[in-house]
Design a protein around this motif. Structure first.
Motif, PDB file in Angstrom:
ATOM      1  N   GLN A   1       4.934  -2.180  -6.951  1.00  0.00           N
ATOM      2  CA  GLN A   1       5.397  -0.935  -6.332  1.00  0.00           C
ATOM      3  C   GLN A   1       4.330  -0.369  -5.407  1.00  0.00           C
ATOM      4  OE1 GLN A   1       8.605   0.932  -6.937  1.00  0.00           O
ATOM      5  NE2 GLN A   1       7.742   1.482  -4.968  1.00  0.00           N
ATOM      6  N   TRP A   2       3.089  -0.372  -5.881  1.00  0.00           N
ATOM      7  CA  TRP A   2       1.993   0.153  -5.066  1.00  0.00           C
ATOM      8  C   TRP A   2       1.822  -0.669  -3.798  1.00  0.00           C
ATOM      9  CZ3 TRP A   2      -2.693  -1.457  -3.128  1.00  0.00           C
ATOM     10  CH2 TRP A   2      -3.547  -0.441  -2.659  1.00  0.00           C
ATOM     11  N   LEU A   3       1.858  -2.009  -3.927  1.00  0.00           N
ATOM     12  CA  LEU A   3       1.724  -2.869  -2.759  1.00  0.00           C
ATOM     13  C   LEU A   3       2.874  -2.662  -1.779  1.00  0.00           C
ATOM     14  CD1 LEU A   3       0.571  -6.189  -4.451  1.00  0.00           C
ATOM     15  CD2 LEU A   3      -0.764  -4.833  -2.840  1.00  0.00           C
ATOM     16  N   LYS A   4       4.092  -2.534  -2.320  1.00  0.00           N
ATOM     17  CA  LYS A   4       5.261  -2.329  -1.468  1.00  0.00           C
ATOM     18  C   LYS A   4       5.110  -1.050  -0.653  1.00  0.00           C
ATOM     19  CE  LYS A   4       9.596  -3.550  -0.401  1.00  0.00           C
ATOM     20  NZ  LYS A   4       9.959  -4.851   0.187  1.00  0.00           N
ATOM     21  N   CYS A   5       4.614  -0.025  -1.289  1.00  0.00           N
ATOM     22  CA  CYS A   5       4.413   1.238  -0.584  1.00  0.00           C
ATOM     23  C   CYS A   5       3.319   1.137   0.472  1.00  0.00           C
ATOM     24  CB  CYS A   5       4.076   2.347  -1.583  1.00  0.00           C
ATOM     25  SG  CYS A   5       5.445   2.761  -2.700  1.00  0.00           S
ATOM     26  N   GLU A   6       2.416   0.194   0.295  1.00  0.00           N
ATOM     27  CA  GLU A   6       1.362  -0.053   1.275  1.00  0.00           C
ATOM     28  C   GLU A   6       1.826  -0.981   2.388  1.00  0.00           C
ATOM     29  OE1 GLU A   6      -1.917   0.889   1.683  1.00  0.00           O
ATOM     30  OE2 GLU A   6      -1.527   2.479   0.234  1.00  0.00           O
ATOM     31  N   GLY A   7       3.043  -1.501   2.266  1.00  0.00           N
ATOM     32  CA  GLY A   7       3.552  -2.412   3.287  1.00  0.00           C
ATOM     33  C   GLY A   7       3.237  -3.860   3.027  1.00  0.00           C
ATOM     34  N   VAL A   8       2.816  -4.188   1.792  1.00  0.00           N
ATOM     35  CA  VAL A   8       2.464  -5.558   1.427  1.00  0.00           C
ATOM     36  C   VAL A   8       3.449  -6.050   0.373  1.00  0.00           C
ATOM     37  CG1 VAL A   8       0.683  -7.056   0.434  1.00  0.00           C
ATOM     38  CG2 VAL A   8       0.025  -5.135   1.910  1.00  0.00           C
TER      39      VAL A   8
ATOM     40  N   LYS B   1      -9.358  -1.955  -3.754  1.00  0.00           N
ATOM     41  CA  LYS B   1     -10.526  -2.412  -2.994  1.00  0.00           C
ATOM     42  C   LYS B   1     -10.256  -3.740  -2.313  1.00  0.00           C
ATOM     43  CE  LYS B   1     -13.664   0.111  -6.024  1.00  0.00           C
ATOM     44  NZ  LYS B   1     -14.549   0.031  -7.216  1.00  0.00           N
ATOM     45  N   ALA B   2      -9.503  -4.612  -2.967  1.00  0.00           N
ATOM     46  CA  ALA B   2      -9.177  -5.905  -2.369  1.00  0.00           C
ATOM     47  C   ALA B   2      -8.372  -5.724  -1.093  1.00  0.00           C
ATOM     48  CB  ALA B   2      -8.410  -6.752  -3.372  1.00  0.00           C
ATOM     49  N   LEU B   3      -7.369  -4.849  -1.158  1.00  0.00           N
ATOM     50  CA  LEU B   3      -6.540  -4.596   0.022  1.00  0.00           C
ATOM     51  C   LEU B   3      -7.364  -3.977   1.143  1.00  0.00           C
ATOM     52  CD1 LEU B   3      -3.708  -4.655   1.250  1.00  0.00           C
ATOM     53  CD2 LEU B   3      -3.309  -2.396   0.262  1.00  0.00           C
TER      54      LEU B   3
ATOM     55  N   ALA C   1      10.246   5.589  -4.511  1.00  0.00           N
ATOM     56  CA  ALA C   1       9.182   6.077  -5.383  1.00  0.00           C
ATOM     57  C   ALA C   1       7.828   6.092  -4.706  1.00  0.00           C
ATOM     58  CB  ALA C   1       9.102   5.220  -6.640  1.00  0.00           C
ATOM     59  N   CYS C   2       7.769   5.689  -3.429  1.00  0.00           N
ATOM     60  CA  CYS C   2       6.475   5.624  -2.748  1.00  0.00           C
ATOM     61  C   CYS C   2       5.887   6.997  -2.536  1.00  0.00           C
ATOM     62  CB  CYS C   2       6.637   4.932  -1.388  1.00  0.00           C
ATOM     63  SG  CYS C   2       6.968   3.165  -1.525  1.00  0.00           S
ATOM     64  N   LEU C   3       4.584   7.083  -2.750  1.00  0.00           N
ATOM     65  CA  LEU C   3       3.852   8.305  -2.468  1.00  0.00           C
ATOM     66  C   LEU C   3       3.355   8.242  -1.021  1.00  0.00           C
ATOM     67  CD1 LEU C   3       1.827   8.474  -5.786  1.00  0.00           C
ATOM     68  CD2 LEU C   3       3.966   9.636  -5.238  1.00  0.00           C
ATOM     69  N   ALA C   4       2.583   9.222  -0.627  1.00  0.00           N
ATOM     70  CA  ALA C   4       2.033   9.218   0.730  1.00  0.00           C
ATOM     71  C   ALA C   4       1.144   7.990   0.900  1.00  0.00           C
ATOM     72  CB  ALA C   4       1.222  10.495   0.953  1.00  0.00           C
ATOM     73  N   PRO C   5       1.182   7.359   2.052  1.00  0.00           N
ATOM     74  CA  PRO C   5       0.349   6.175   2.263  1.00  0.00           C
ATOM     75  C   PRO C   5      -1.133   6.503   2.173  1.00  0.00           C
ATOM     76  CG  PRO C   5       1.301   6.921   4.333  1.00  0.00           C
ATOM     77  CD  PRO C   5       1.960   7.714   3.250  1.00  0.00           C
ATOM     78  N   THR C   6      -1.929   5.509   1.790  1.00  0.00           N
ATOM     79  CA  THR C   6      -3.361   5.735   1.622  1.00  0.00           C
ATOM     80  C   THR C   6      -4.144   5.522   2.906  1.00  0.00           C
ATOM     81  OG1 THR C   6      -3.679   3.441   0.941  1.00  0.00           O
ATOM     82  CG2 THR C   6      -3.284   5.046  -0.795  1.00  0.00           C
ATOM     83  N   ARG C   7      -3.478   5.197   3.991  1.00  0.00           N
ATOM     84  CA  ARG C   7      -4.158   5.040   5.262  1.00  0.00           C
ATOM     85  C   ARG C   7      -3.275   5.652   6.348  1.00  0.00           C
ATOM     86  NH1 ARG C   7      -2.855  -0.813   7.788  1.00  0.00           N
ATOM     87  NH2 ARG C   7      -0.801  -1.090   6.897  1.00  0.00           N
ATOM     88  N   ALA C   8      -3.886   5.986   7.445  1.00  0.00           N
ATOM     89  CA  ALA C   8      -3.138   6.592   8.536  1.00  0.00           C
ATOM     90  C   ALA C   8      -2.214   5.571   9.181  1.00  0.00           C
ATOM     91  CB  ALA C   8      -4.105   7.132   9.581  1.00  0.00           C
ATOM     92  N   ALA C   9      -1.065   6.021   9.590  1.00  0.00           N
ATOM     93  CA  ALA C   9      -0.128   5.131  10.279  1.00  0.00           C
ATOM     94  C   ALA C   9      -0.688   4.768  11.630  1.00  0.00           C
ATOM     95  CB  ALA C   9       1.211   5.829  10.432  1.00  0.00           C
ATOM     96  N   PRO C  10      -0.449   3.534  12.110  1.00  0.00           N
ATOM     97  CA  PRO C  10      -0.971   3.121  13.426  1.00  0.00           C
ATOM     98  C   PRO C  10      -0.343   3.936  14.543  1.00  0.00           C
ATOM     99  CG  PRO C  10       0.574   1.496  12.565  1.00  0.00           C
ATOM    100  CD  PRO C  10       0.354   2.477  11.458  1.00  0.00           C
TER     101      PRO C  10
END
Length: 345
Positions: free
Chosen positions: A301-308, A196-198, A336-345
């Protein structure tokens, strides 16, 4: 990587090598309702060793501007005179040696505690500071972004001028809260989670390169009643540093998460990516929650996969340097990244 140095921890920051940090934030310069710095907490005279160490490591120090009482917020920022005085005070701070910037840590969560005039005045104050930072090109401005409350102080316009935005990633459960639970959950039912913070920071226009997630180096434990986890609290909780603090501070922090876990064991909870333990003492049941090496790696790991890839540790010394040092020497596995949680720009 950013690190908070808290005045109440004294020399505990010395357990953490400063090399590898982009910024150190000294907490705090406490503001009063008149716009004056009411308490500097020994800065700068009593912090010469920190100033020397930061200079040697090539790490800038930002001074945190803090306001303790929500009720003071309305009185201060609704007053043009008080705001002008605070701007003069910030200019004075920035003329001090070894000060590389300011960090705004003003947290108001309840709509009823303030007024539209104060909110507008606060935003005008922040935007004025951002304009001065752009003109100076010598110092930087950053902000702590609270989440989970009914009031959102910041707008995309106020955050646009920030060099860094540290997003609240902790205190999903707090000492006076009604239930025990994770301090910094990755996801879950809490109003404050890393997910939620992100999402909130992005909704306010903060690009990932400027985003830093605040990560706690402490845990909480509460007296509780009932069965299971996230039990109802029966009194105020207490904070524990991750690692034992020096003997000079044992009166304030008589135990630590490491000591509790060694004695009582712990359970890792995948949804929140946090650890918990439970014990009974003198007829009282206690439940504790904390972040450690495992939870840090999962969240990184989760943040890295989100690009942060930005973290802000609160506060240096609570871990005796052990956890923070792992960040400089280990890297999450992109495979180890899963599918991103937001659409790519």
């Amino acid at each position: 990587m950013t690190g908070y140095v808290a005045w109440w921890l004294g020399d505990a920051w010395k357990t953490t090598p400063l090399e590898g940090f982009e910024r150190i934030i000294f907490i705090e310069q406490r503001i009063d309702v008149s716009g004056r710095i009411a308490e500097a907490n020994g800065w700068p005279e009593q912090w010469q060793e920190l100033r020397d160490a930061s200079r040697e490591a090539g790490v800038g120090i930002d001074l945190s501007l803090g306001l303790v009482q929500e009720s003071d917020f309305a009185a201060l920022f609704a007053s043009p005179e008080a705001r002008r005085r605070l701007l003069r005070e910030t200019a004075r701070l920035l003329r001090q040696p070894d000060v590389a910037g300011l960090h705004i840590d003003i947290e108001v969560y309840r709509q009823a505690s303030t007024s539209p005039e104060a909110i507008a005045g606060f935003r005008a104050f922040v935007e004025e500071l951002a304009q001065r930072a752009r003109r100076s090109k010598r110092w930087q401005l950053s902000v702590f972004l609270p989440i989970g409350g009914e009031l959102q102080l910041y707008t995309p316009a106020t955050l646009a001028g920030m060099s860094r935005v540290v997003v609240q990633g902790y205190d999903a459960h707090w000492p006076e809260g009604p239930n025990a639970g994770p301090v910094a959950p990755l996801r879950g039912p809490e109003a404050v989670t890393v997910e939620k913070a992100l999402a909130q920071a992005r909704a306010l226009g903060v690009d990932d390169a400027r985003l830093r997630l605040a990560f706690p180096l402490y845990g909480y434990e509460w007296p509780v009643q009932g069965e299971g986890i996230r039990r109802k609290t029966t009194g105020k909780g207490r904070a524990l540093p991750l690692a034992p603090l020096p003997e000079t501070m044992r009166a304030s922090f008589p135990s630590s998460v490491v000591e509790r876990v060694a004695r009582h064991g712990a359970v890792f909870h995948p949804e929140s990516a946090s650890g918990s333990y439970a014990f009974e003492q003198d007829g009282t049941a206690w439940e504790g929650w904390f972040e450690d090496w495992t939870s840090l790696q999962v969240k990184r790991q989760w943040l890295k996969c989100e690009g942060v890839d930005g973290l802000a540790f609160f506060a240096l010394g609570y871990d005796a340097g052990a956890l923070v040092s792992t960040v400089a020497h280990s890297f999450p596995d992109d495979s180890a990244c899963l599918a991103p949680t937001r659409a790519a720009p």
